[in-house]
Design an enzyme around this catalytic site. Structure first.
Site, PDB file in Angstrom:
ATOM      1  N   LEU A 103      52.556  28.366  36.606  1.00  0.00           N
ATOM      2  CA  LEU A 103      51.586  27.980  35.568  1.00  0.00           C
ATOM      3  C   LEU A 103      50.149  27.978  36.084  1.00  0.00           C
ATOM      4  O   LEU A 103      49.293  27.299  35.534  1.00  0.00           O
ATOM      5  CB  LEU A 103      51.946  26.619  34.946  1.00  0.00           C
ATOM      6  CG  LEU A 103      53.328  26.557  34.269  1.00  0.00           C
ATOM      7  CD1 LEU A 103      53.561  25.186  33.638  1.00  0.00           C
ATOM      8  CD2 LEU A 103      53.464  27.634  33.196  1.00  0.00           C
ATOM      9  N   SER A 140      51.667  49.722  37.353  1.00  0.00           N
ATOM     10  CA  SER A 140      50.458  49.949  36.564  1.00  0.00           C
ATOM     11  C   SER A 140      49.993  51.382  36.709  1.00  0.00           C
ATOM     12  O   SER A 140      50.169  52.010  37.772  1.00  0.00           O
ATOM     13  CB  SER A 140      49.378  49.013  37.105  1.00  0.00           C
ATOM     14  OG  SER A 140      48.110  49.438  36.697  1.00  0.00           O
ATOM     15  N   TYR A 150      43.958  46.028  43.820  1.00  0.00           N
ATOM     16  CA  TYR A 150      45.012  45.779  42.828  1.00  0.00           C
ATOM     17  C   TYR A 150      45.960  46.978  42.732  1.00  0.00           C
ATOM     18  O   TYR A 150      47.182  46.839  42.844  1.00  0.00           O
ATOM     19  CB  TYR A 150      44.389  45.488  41.450  1.00  0.00           C
ATOM     20  CG  TYR A 150      45.409  45.436  40.344  1.00  0.00           C
ATOM     21  CD1 TYR A 150      46.298  44.374  40.255  1.00  0.00           C
ATOM     22  CD2 TYR A 150      45.506  46.458  39.398  1.00  0.00           C
ATOM     23  CE1 TYR A 150      47.260  44.329  39.249  1.00  0.00           C
ATOM     24  CE2 TYR A 150      46.455  46.421  38.392  1.00  0.00           C
ATOM     25  CZ  TYR A 150      47.329  45.357  38.323  1.00  0.00           C
ATOM     26  OH  TYR A 150      48.281  45.325  37.331  1.00  0.00           O
ATOM     27  N   LYS A 164      50.159  47.489  43.807  1.00  0.00           N
ATOM     28  CA  LYS A 164      51.246  47.985  42.955  1.00  0.00           C
ATOM     29  C   LYS A 164      51.930  49.182  43.622  1.00  0.00           C
ATOM     30  O   LYS A 164      53.152  49.307  43.609  1.00  0.00           O
ATOM     31  CB  LYS A 164      50.705  48.363  41.568  1.00  0.00           C
ATOM     32  CG  LYS A 164      50.207  47.162  40.770  1.00  0.00           C
ATOM     33  CD  LYS A 164      51.340  46.236  40.390  1.00  0.00           C
ATOM     34  CE  LYS A 164      50.884  44.980  39.676  1.00  0.00           C
ATOM     35  NZ  LYS A 164      51.987  44.044  39.399  1.00  0.00           N
ATOM     36  N   HIS A 180      39.517  42.173  29.157  1.00  0.00           N
ATOM     37  CA  HIS A 180      40.044  43.349  28.471  1.00  0.00           C
ATOM     38  C   HIS A 180      39.329  43.632  27.164  1.00  0.00           C
ATOM     39  O   HIS A 180      38.898  42.726  26.461  1.00  0.00           O
ATOM     40  CB  HIS A 180      41.548  43.177  28.229  1.00  0.00           C
ATOM     41  CG  HIS A 180      42.322  43.164  29.497  1.00  0.00           C
ATOM     42  ND1 HIS A 180      43.025  42.069  29.931  1.00  0.00           N
ATOM     43  CD2 HIS A 180      42.452  44.101  30.454  1.00  0.00           C
ATOM     44  CE1 HIS A 180      43.575  42.353  31.095  1.00  0.00           C
ATOM     45  NE2 HIS A 180      43.236  43.581  31.446  1.00  0.00           N
ATOM     46  N   LEU A 181      39.260  44.920  26.859  1.00  0.00           N
ATOM     47  CA  LEU A 181      38.446  45.367  25.726  1.00  0.00           C
ATOM     48  C   LEU A 181      38.861  44.744  24.389  1.00  0.00           C
ATOM     49  O   LEU A 181      38.028  44.178  23.678  1.00  0.00           O
ATOM     50  CB  LEU A 181      38.497  46.905  25.628  1.00  0.00           C
ATOM     51  CG  LEU A 181      37.676  47.492  24.476  1.00  0.00           C
ATOM     52  CD1 LEU A 181      36.201  47.230  24.683  1.00  0.00           C
ATOM     53  CD2 LEU A 181      37.944  48.989  24.339  1.00  0.00           C
TER      54      LEU A 181
HETATM   55  N1  UDP Z   1      35.384  48.132  28.304  1.00  0.00           N
HETATM   56  C1  UDP Z   1      34.131  48.055  27.729  1.00  0.00           C
HETATM   57  N2  UDP Z   1      33.576  46.819  27.534  1.00  0.00           N
HETATM   58  C2  UDP Z   1      34.219  45.662  27.873  1.00  0.00           C
HETATM   59  C3  UDP Z   1      35.507  45.746  28.455  1.00  0.00           C
HETATM   60  C4  UDP Z   1      36.069  47.011  28.663  1.00  0.00           C
HETATM   61  O1  UDP Z   1      33.507  49.061  27.399  1.00  0.00           O
HETATM   62  O2  UDP Z   1      33.665  44.565  27.677  1.00  0.00           O
HETATM   63  C5  UDP Z   1      35.998  49.462  28.508  1.00  0.00           C
HETATM   64  C6  UDP Z   1      36.375  49.758  29.959  1.00  0.00           C
HETATM   65  O3  UDP Z   1      35.292  50.380  30.606  1.00  0.00           O
HETATM   66  C7  UDP Z   1      37.561  50.696  29.781  1.00  0.00           C
HETATM   67  C8  UDP Z   1      38.193  50.253  28.460  1.00  0.00           C
HETATM   68  O4  UDP Z   1      37.206  49.480  27.790  1.00  0.00           O
HETATM   69  O5  UDP Z   1      37.125  52.015  29.616  1.00  0.00           O
HETATM   70  C9  UDP Z   1      39.432  49.396  28.664  1.00  0.00           C
HETATM   71  O6  UDP Z   1      39.091  48.372  29.583  1.00  0.00           O
HETATM   72  P1  UDP Z   1      40.085  47.179  29.918  1.00  0.00           P
HETATM   73  O7  UDP Z   1      39.377  46.257  30.876  1.00  0.00           O
HETATM   74  O8  UDP Z   1      40.587  46.590  28.641  1.00  0.00           O
HETATM   75  O9  UDP Z   1      41.320  47.882  30.610  1.00  0.00           O
HETATM   76  P2  UDP Z   1      41.411  48.854  31.895  1.00  0.00           P
HETATM   77  O10 UDP Z   1      41.491  50.236  31.347  1.00  0.00           O
HETATM   78  O11 UDP Z   1      40.214  48.615  32.750  1.00  0.00           O
HETATM   79  O12 UDP Z   1      42.690  48.414  32.542  1.00  0.00           O
END
Ligand code: UDP
Length: 329
Positions: free
Chosen positions: A33, A116, A140, A144, A188-189
């Site tokens: 946790l 990943s 990271y 993996k 994450h986006l």
């Molecule tokens: N991204 C973005 N703005 C944010 C977060 C992410 O433009 O605030 C972009 C990031 O550059 C990538 C995509 O969104 O191209 C997905 O990013 P995320 O961190 O969700 O996952 P990743 O592909 O890095 O594992």
């Protein structure tokens, strides 16, 4: 089948519990946790244990009477791994080795591992198939890839049966809105875009608009977390008569950052302010999987395959739980 699920209080792990149960299995969660949320484990048994404590893990494995382990517990932020590689090598590699040693002692031979797509680094082309060379670019990704190598060696020397599942971009939430993503800090986006739609952040920054892609923003293969969870259950069941397997887990279709924001505007009906910023170091321009191998060998097919379904389910979760789970870490 009784199955130990490490990291079952986390994002992908908690959705896997639901899929395991609906397939008739009995999951037992091992989670410290530190980042997960107890209420995400629902009715599953929860053993609060740190994977660094091998003696306790061994005892709990024996008590669980499990025949298999699904291993989600890991540190999972690429950016943090660059700042704190030691944390990542200990949590992701050393603790996985301890878990595998405890499993050997307890006589458990089946293992499903969260790998990943970061193991591929910046691929020469897309779609990415499993035979592409491994070239991780972050600590990271290297953790993996290292565990994948360890699993191969354990399989040949000790008869371990394993599945390594290389996730592309996990997103979405339980369609009934009961479970979803709650990371602190969130990087994450999709959850960040939704937080902007909810007014919980001012705007979303687009990391780079000068990539060699049609609209200049990065392309990723977003896959619904429940489709990832179901692939774990299929892999677990296939290990009954298969030695080892490695699969990409993606939809096979890419979406740009701008497309994600546009779709989120349509789904939420909200204004989402954006700013165009510089590239985030280490981001490959495009990561899109070929999911053909898992389709052909396990019959897996994404069920929540559209970006719309992914964003709709995420929206339902975040708009009903704007602060995430009640318990934090
Ligand atoms: N991204 C973005 N703005 C944010 C977060 C992410 O433009 O605030 C972009 C990031 O550059 C990538 C995509 O969104 O191209 C997905 O990013 P995320 O961190 O969700 O996952 P990743 O592909 O890095 O594992």
């Amino acid at each position: 089948m009784k199955v130990v699920v490490t990291g079952g209080a986390g994002y992908v792990g908690s959705h896997a519990l639901a899929e395991l149960k609906s397939a008739g299995h009995e999951p037992v969660v091992f989670d410290d946790l530190s980042e997960g949320h107890a209420e995400a484990t629902g009715e599953s048994g929860l053993v609060r244990v740190d994977l660094a404590d091998e003696a306790r893990v061994f005892k709990a494995l024996c008590e669980s009477r499990a025949e298999a382990v699904m291993h989600f517990a890991a540190s999972a932020s690429v950016g943090e791994s660059v700042e704190e590689p030691q944390k990542y090598y200990f949590n992701n590699v050393v603790n996985t080795l301890r878990l595998l040693r405890a499993m050997r002692s307890a006589g458990i031979e089946r293992f499903v591992f969260s790998s990943s797509c970061t193991v591929y680094g910046i691929p020469q082309r897309t779609p990415i198939t499993e035979d592409f060379p491994l070239a991780p670019m972050s600590p990271y990704g290297r953790t993996k890839a290292a565990v994948e190598g360890i699993l191969e060696d354990y399989a040949s020397a000790y008869g371990l049966r394993y599945a390594s599942l290389r996730y592309f971009n996990a997103a979405g939430a339980m369609p009934d809105g009961s479970l979803g993503e709650d990371h602190e800090p969130e990087t994450h986006l999709i959850p960040l875009v939704i937080r902007a739609a909810l007014g919980l952040r001012e705007r979303i920054s687009i990391y780079g608009t000068d990539y060699p892609t049609p609209d200049g923003t990065c392309i990723r293969d977003y896959i619904h977390v429940l489709d990832i969870a179901r692939a774990h259950v299929l892999a677990l069941e296939a290990l009954a008569d298969r030695q080892s397997m490695t699969y990409n887990l993606g939809i096979g279709q890419g979406h740009s950052v701008k497309e994600v924001i546009e779709e989120a505007r349509r789904v939420t009906g909200r204004d989402i302010p954006v700013e165009e910023g510089p590239r985030r170091p280490g981001d490959p321009p495009a990561l899109v999987s070929s999911p053909q191998k898992i389709k052909a060998e396990l019959g897996w097919e994404a069920r929540l395959a559209s970006l719309r379904q992914i964003i709709e389910t995420a929206w339902r979760w975040h708009s009903t739980h704007p602060q995430g789970f009640a318990s934090k870490g």
